[in-house]
Write a protein that holds these residues in place. Sequence first.
Motif, PDB file in Angstrom:
ATOM      1  N   ARG A   1      -6.836   4.201   9.328  1.00  0.00           N
ATOM      2  CA  ARG A   1      -7.496   4.774   8.153  1.00  0.00           C
ATOM      3  C   ARG A   1      -6.436   5.556   7.386  1.00  0.00           C
TER       4      ARG A   1
ATOM      5  N   ASP B   1     -12.349  -0.997   5.266  1.00  0.00           N
ATOM      6  CA  ASP B   1     -13.209  -0.743   4.104  1.00  0.00           C
ATOM      7  C   ASP B   1     -12.395  -0.505   2.829  1.00  0.00           C
ATOM      8  N   ARG B   2     -11.089  -0.330   2.928  1.00  0.00           N
ATOM      9  CA  ARG B   2     -10.254  -0.137   1.738  1.00  0.00           C
ATOM     10  C   ARG B   2      -9.612  -1.448   1.279  1.00  0.00           C
TER      11      ARG B   2
ATOM     12  N   LEU C   1     -10.611  -3.386  -1.958  1.00  0.00           N
ATOM     13  CA  LEU C   1     -10.168  -2.813  -3.236  1.00  0.00           C
ATOM     14  C   LEU C   1      -8.951  -3.550  -3.776  1.00  0.00           C
TER      15      LEU C   1
ATOM     16  N   HIS D   1       0.825  -1.222   0.000  1.00  0.00           N
ATOM     17  CA  HIS D   1       0.000   0.000   0.000  1.00  0.00           C
ATOM     18  C   HIS D   1       0.858   1.272   0.000  1.00  0.00           C
TER      19      HIS D   1
ATOM     20  N   ASP E   1      -4.740   5.686  -4.384  1.00  0.00           N
ATOM     21  CA  ASP E   1      -5.471   4.944  -5.416  1.00  0.00           C
ATOM     22  C   ASP E   1      -4.571   4.438  -6.541  1.00  0.00           C
TER      23      ASP E   1
ATOM     24  N   ASP F   1      -1.546   3.882   0.871  1.00  0.00           N
ATOM     25  CA  ASP F   1      -2.858   3.487   0.337  1.00  0.00           C
ATOM     26  C   ASP F   1      -3.425   4.491  -0.663  1.00  0.00           C
TER      27      ASP F   1
ATOM     28  N   HIS G   1      -3.409   0.654  -7.361  1.00  0.00           N
ATOM     29  CA  HIS G   1      -4.215  -0.409  -7.977  1.00  0.00           C
ATOM     30  C   HIS G   1      -3.809  -0.684  -9.425  1.00  0.00           C
TER      31      HIS G   1
ATOM     32  N   VAL H   1      -4.146  -1.345   5.727  1.00  0.00           N
ATOM     33  CA  VAL H   1      -5.093  -0.289   5.367  1.00  0.00           C
ATOM     34  C   VAL H   1      -6.405  -0.490   6.118  1.00  0.00           C
TER      35      VAL H   1
ATOM     36  N   ALA I   1      -6.682   6.334   3.764  1.00  0.00           N
ATOM     37  CA  ALA I   1      -7.063   6.992   2.513  1.00  0.00           C
ATOM     38  C   ALA I   1      -6.729   8.475   2.635  1.00  0.00           C
TER      39      ALA I   1
END
Length: 539
Positions: free
Chosen positions: A233, A273-274, A277, A211, A243, A241, A246, A270, A235
């Motif tokens: 958390r 909820d992440r 992904l 991440h 985006d 972490d 990905h 991470v 994000a």
Amino acid sequence: MTTTDGGPENWWRHGVVYQVYVRSFADGNGDGTGDIAGLRSKLGYLSELGVDALWINPWYSSPLKDGGYDVADYRAIDERFGTTEEVEIFIEEAHTHGIKVIADLVPNHTSDQHRWFQEALDAAPGDPARDRYIFQRGKGADGSEPPSNWAAVFGGSAWEQVADGEWYLHLFDPSQPDLNWENEEVRAEFDSIFRFWLDRGIDGFRIDVAHGLVKDLTFPDVAQKAAILESERTADHPHWDRDGVHEINRRWRAVLDEYEDRMMVAEAWVAADRLPLYLRPDEYHQSFNFDLLDTDWDAPSFAEVIDKSVRAAEDVGAASTWVLSNHDVMRHATRYGLPNGTKWRRWPMTGPHEVLDESAGFQRARAAALITLSLPGSTYIYQGEELGLPEVWDLPQDVLDDPTWERSGHTEKGRDGCRVPIPWEKDGPSFGFGTGDPWIPQPARFGSMSVAVQTQDTSSSLSLYRTAIALRRQHLAMVSDFQLIDMGSDVLAYERGDVLVVVNMGSDSMPMPEGDILLASHVNPPGLLAADSAVWIRQ
Ligand code: BGC
């Protein structure tokens, strides 16, 4: 049914994966450091234990500033561990035993001894050789301040200044410069490294700091240090972490998909909820789920985390992964002996610690094995966990090796206490680990916890693991059902097909549930399930 990570029969979906910290597993050449020769000599042991796969911590050529997570050459094995040819033989031998091999790949950073970094240092600012890493001018009129306030995981600033005044980024130790994943040469090089090992028969990869690869190259200051080894958390953070990771995941997945039956598992700390992904159909096959590792010994908390994890994995068609210990955290036989709520990542700095209840920790660790080995998905076992090894929290300061110790100005001890070499024999200079002194000392009590002693004892932790893994294969591995059962706030209970798992996490015995006992973590009084113990019951 085809799912995110292939068919339900795929080995990684239900496998027991044994983590080998090679430096501390078995020393075949007597130099005090574990090696491939030692590992090969223990394949019989691992096969008897019944594991499906091995995850081997980095074995590449490295100055070992961070236990091998500082790679100087990704295509060569460190000479202290062996040779590439030996690894090829080892992979074949493991396969003969029906055991898969997962290599550890470190794409976030290299060692400062890597050829690329040496070239970067020799090059002038602005040279393409610098663009493989993250070099920046500093702040202030003369550039004498670091480009941002980012903190290194091991302590201090994440920036180091070089002779010509530029700074380079290192999210870990200064000897681990971060690669620039916006650079196509870096991306292409890792495609090639993946293929190099896939062509040599590697079955999968554990991806280090999955991440962390993508950074906000405007380098905004961060409000506070976001620790990597905690599922925070993350994000919107400028280096955890983001985006952009990905796209890189998808590129690697495409490489893996050129081969049959290979997998990759992410080390991604991470937010819950992440995490899904990372598990989308064209990304990772698995990601470590560290939430259980972070949960106190408490039935409702365990139930909540387990249920959430199972459902989250189901939602994306992946299988859960279960981890209680690894080379980065305090061993759980000790963790579970601490009062709930203890900040164990910062503990213990100095001893002795009256708060530690070793016996409770040991009992709970046995019960915990019957939890993680009975849940749907794959279970990771950290070497020595099957022996019930505790954290060695009283290592003398002069032997500490983790960069955390130096970088924190001797305020954080680091992770050496979970990396102490495995005791294979009751006696001998290093309890059968090798023939000489090990690279870090073992405590005297390791002898009585050795493999040789525990093999003779049908009530040992090792015997419990062996039996549990065999029964799991027979009764649980291929069952996907999971249903929590309410048996009161002291009890964690769930059904897995026709097996009922009951764990008494309270302080008093409870009535033994009805049915045939397949396996119990303890010898229980007649008709009762003792405190801190677990049982598998066939209904
Ligand atoms: C590994 C650690 C290592 C760090 C830097 C991790 O998360 O598990 O052992 O120090 O990455 O590579």
